[in-house]
Design an enzyme around this catalytic site. Structure first.
Site, PDB file in Angstrom:
ATOM      1  N   HIS A  50       1.884 -17.927  -2.241  1.00  0.00           N
ATOM      2  CA  HIS A  50       3.271 -17.474  -2.174  1.00  0.00           C
ATOM      3  C   HIS A  50       3.962 -17.691  -3.516  1.00  0.00           C
ATOM      4  O   HIS A  50       3.455 -18.388  -4.406  1.00  0.00           O
ATOM      5  CB  HIS A  50       3.998 -18.219  -1.053  1.00  0.00           C
ATOM      6  CG  HIS A  50       3.531 -17.814   0.310  1.00  0.00           C
ATOM      7  ND1 HIS A  50       4.109 -18.262   1.471  1.00  0.00           N
ATOM      8  CD2 HIS A  50       2.537 -16.962   0.705  1.00  0.00           C
ATOM      9  CE1 HIS A  50       3.496 -17.734   2.515  1.00  0.00           C
ATOM     10  NE2 HIS A  50       2.533 -16.952   2.066  1.00  0.00           N
ATOM     11  N   GLU A  52       6.539 -19.405  -4.460  1.00  0.00           N
ATOM     12  CA  GLU A  52       6.884 -20.772  -4.828  1.00  0.00           C
ATOM     13  C   GLU A  52       5.688 -21.505  -5.443  1.00  0.00           C
ATOM     14  O   GLU A  52       5.842 -22.287  -6.389  1.00  0.00           O
ATOM     15  CB  GLU A  52       7.372 -21.557  -3.602  1.00  0.00           C
ATOM     16  CG  GLU A  52       8.602 -20.964  -2.929  1.00  0.00           C
ATOM     17  CD  GLU A  52       8.244 -20.024  -1.790  1.00  0.00           C
ATOM     18  OE1 GLU A  52       8.910 -20.096  -0.743  1.00  0.00           O
ATOM     19  OE2 GLU A  52       7.299 -19.215  -1.938  1.00  0.00           O
ATOM     20  N   CYS A  75       8.345 -20.877   3.625  1.00  0.00           N
ATOM     21  CA  CYS A  75       7.642 -21.001   4.907  1.00  0.00           C
ATOM     22  C   CYS A  75       7.362 -22.469   5.200  1.00  0.00           C
ATOM     23  O   CYS A  75       7.215 -23.299   4.305  1.00  0.00           O
ATOM     24  CB  CYS A  75       6.349 -20.204   4.885  1.00  0.00           C
ATOM     25  SG  CYS A  75       5.120 -20.805   3.699  1.00  0.00           S
ATOM     26  N   ALA A 154      14.933  16.391   0.447  1.00  0.00           N
ATOM     27  CA  ALA A 154      15.457  16.993  -0.783  1.00  0.00           C
ATOM     28  C   ALA A 154      16.042  18.354  -0.438  1.00  0.00           C
ATOM     29  O   ALA A 154      15.417  19.140   0.285  1.00  0.00           O
ATOM     30  CB  ALA A 154      14.346  17.149  -1.816  1.00  0.00           C
ATOM     31  N   ASP A 200       3.122  23.567   2.504  1.00  0.00           N
ATOM     32  CA  ASP A 200       3.189  22.942   1.181  1.00  0.00           C
ATOM     33  C   ASP A 200       1.887  22.272   0.751  1.00  0.00           C
ATOM     34  O   ASP A 200       1.714  21.980  -0.429  1.00  0.00           O
ATOM     35  CB  ASP A 200       4.311  21.896   1.149  1.00  0.00           C
ATOM     36  CG  ASP A 200       5.684  22.508   1.337  1.00  0.00           C
ATOM     37  OD1 ASP A 200       5.803  23.738   1.217  1.00  0.00           O
ATOM     38  OD2 ASP A 200       6.638  21.745   1.614  1.00  0.00           O
ATOM     39  N   ARG A 207       1.081   8.787  -6.680  1.00  0.00           N
ATOM     40  CA  ARG A 207       0.428   9.284  -7.890  1.00  0.00           C
ATOM     41  C   ARG A 207       0.902   8.550  -9.144  1.00  0.00           C
ATOM     42  O   ARG A 207       0.307   8.719 -10.216  1.00  0.00           O
ATOM     43  CB  ARG A 207       0.690  10.789  -8.042  1.00  0.00           C
ATOM     44  CG  ARG A 207       0.106  11.615  -6.901  1.00  0.00           C
ATOM     45  CD  ARG A 207       0.239  13.105  -7.157  1.00  0.00           C
ATOM     46  NE  ARG A 207       1.633  13.537  -7.259  1.00  0.00           N
ATOM     47  CZ  ARG A 207       2.403  13.815  -6.204  1.00  0.00           C
ATOM     48  NH1 ARG A 207       1.930  13.668  -4.981  1.00  0.00           N
ATOM     49  NH2 ARG A 207       3.649  14.227  -6.373  1.00  0.00           N
TER      50      ARG A 207
END
Length: 343
Positions: A50, A52, A75, A154, A200, A207
């Site tokens: 982790h 820390e 944790c 979009a 499409d 990528r």
């Protein structure tokens, strides 16, 4: 303000592993002594040390008497790694600043309490909003065992996503498409409708950067396509799975199923009919619409959200905590639907 500066540094560190830690959270940590950062760390992958632990290792013996800034409550239980509370106590840290409190009801507040019981001063809520934003997907998943769902679309300025015959490349510019790559790195799975997949032939892959090793699962909503056909149609990438939820209860069951598969983050990229379906099913936690400064026109051009016609403006879905960003000449508006169960 100094506390905020160091926590911002921890947040920046945590972001370096965006997309690599699921189903674990993003966490960053810095060790500070006499006004200088002497240790930095971030959680790099599930099952690994982790944040820390990395920061304390770098600080080494100098950690004694120092302060620790960590974006998420340390944790306090044994999992694949030992509890961070033990490492903090053993290192001799005198004060811990925490951004987000662990939302898991099994653990919430226990790590901070253990540190206080060891006479370590603990301050919570430092840059809490920014720290919470790091892990909104993990937080929902750890509490409800369901993925956090972003609907990203979009569109042109007049709300179109494609011409009447389906042409849609490219509505937005290169900077907006870089943002999409960022969201895909965040996602454990990406979903599109069958019509979008046929029309499409999207890759639905990360990528940027090249050779990204953790490609998201690809979910195609269709009653007619098969995984075998899609494997031949779509570019190489993550696993392809065909699904066909046909009711709100079926969508809810799908979310539970994905959560059980450790899918913490789901990105939905269209098209318009799927957007309408998931909104009405109530499974969307956040929307992000990218608006290009273009007017397409055409009564038969594809709208960004389809579905049945509402009869009153009161049926509109309102957003809260709205944010506006600019990616080149594209405006991105994001927000959280009021009707979402988890906000």
């Amino acid at each position: 303000m100094e506390n905020n500066y160091y926590m911002q540094e921890a947040i920046t560190l945590a972001e370096q592993s965006r997309g690599m830690t699921s189903p674990n959270p993003l966490v960053g940590a810095v060790v500070v002594k006499d006004g200088h950062i002497i240790g930095r760390g971030w959680h790099q992958q599930a099952g690994g040390p982790h944040a820390e632990v990395y920061a304390l290792r770098e600080a080494a013996a100098n950690a004694a008497g120092a302060e620790l800034y960590v974006t998420l409550e340390p944790c306090c239980t044994h999992g694949r790694t030992p509890p961070c509370t033990e490492a903090i106590i053993k290192a001799g840290i005198r004060k811990v600043f925490i951004g987000s409190v662990d939302p898991n009801p099994v653990h919430a507040g226990r790590g901070a309490a253990m540190l206080r019981d060891s006479e370590i001063e603990v301050v919570t809520g430092v840059e809490a909003v920014a720290c919470d934003a790091l892990n909104e997907a993990f937080f929902k998943w750890i509490v409800r065992k369901e993925p956090f769902v972003i609907l990203k679309m979009a569109m042109t300025l007049d709300g179109k996503i494609a011409t009447a015959d389906g042409k849609s490349k490219w509505i937005t510019g290169p900077l907006a498409r870089q943002r999409v790559q960022y969201l895909r790195r965040w996602a454990d799975a990406i979903m599109v409708g069958g019509r979008t997949a046929r029309r499409d032939r999207p890759s639905l892959t990360v990528r940027e950067p090249e050779n990204w090793t953790r490609q998201p699962q690809r979910l195609i909503v269709s009653t007619s396509l098969t995984s075998e056909l899609l494997q031949s149609m779509l570019p190489p990438g993550g696993q392809i799975r065909v699904i066909a939820p046909d009711s709100q209860s079926a969508w809810n069951e799908l979310m539970r199923e994905l959560g059980q598969e450790n899918i913490t983050a789901l990105l939905i990229e269209g098209g318009g009919e799927l957007a309408a379906t998931v909104i009405h099913a109530g499974v969307v936690d956040k929307v992000e619409f990218h608006i290009a400064p273009k007017i397409l026109g055409g009564r038969n051009s594809c709208p960004v959200v389809g579905g049945t016609d509402p009869t009153d403006l009161a049926e509109a879905l309102n957003l809260q905590r709205v944010a506006v960003e600019h990616y080149g000449d594209t405006i991105a508006i994001s927000g959280y639907p009021e009707k979402t169960v988890y906000n």
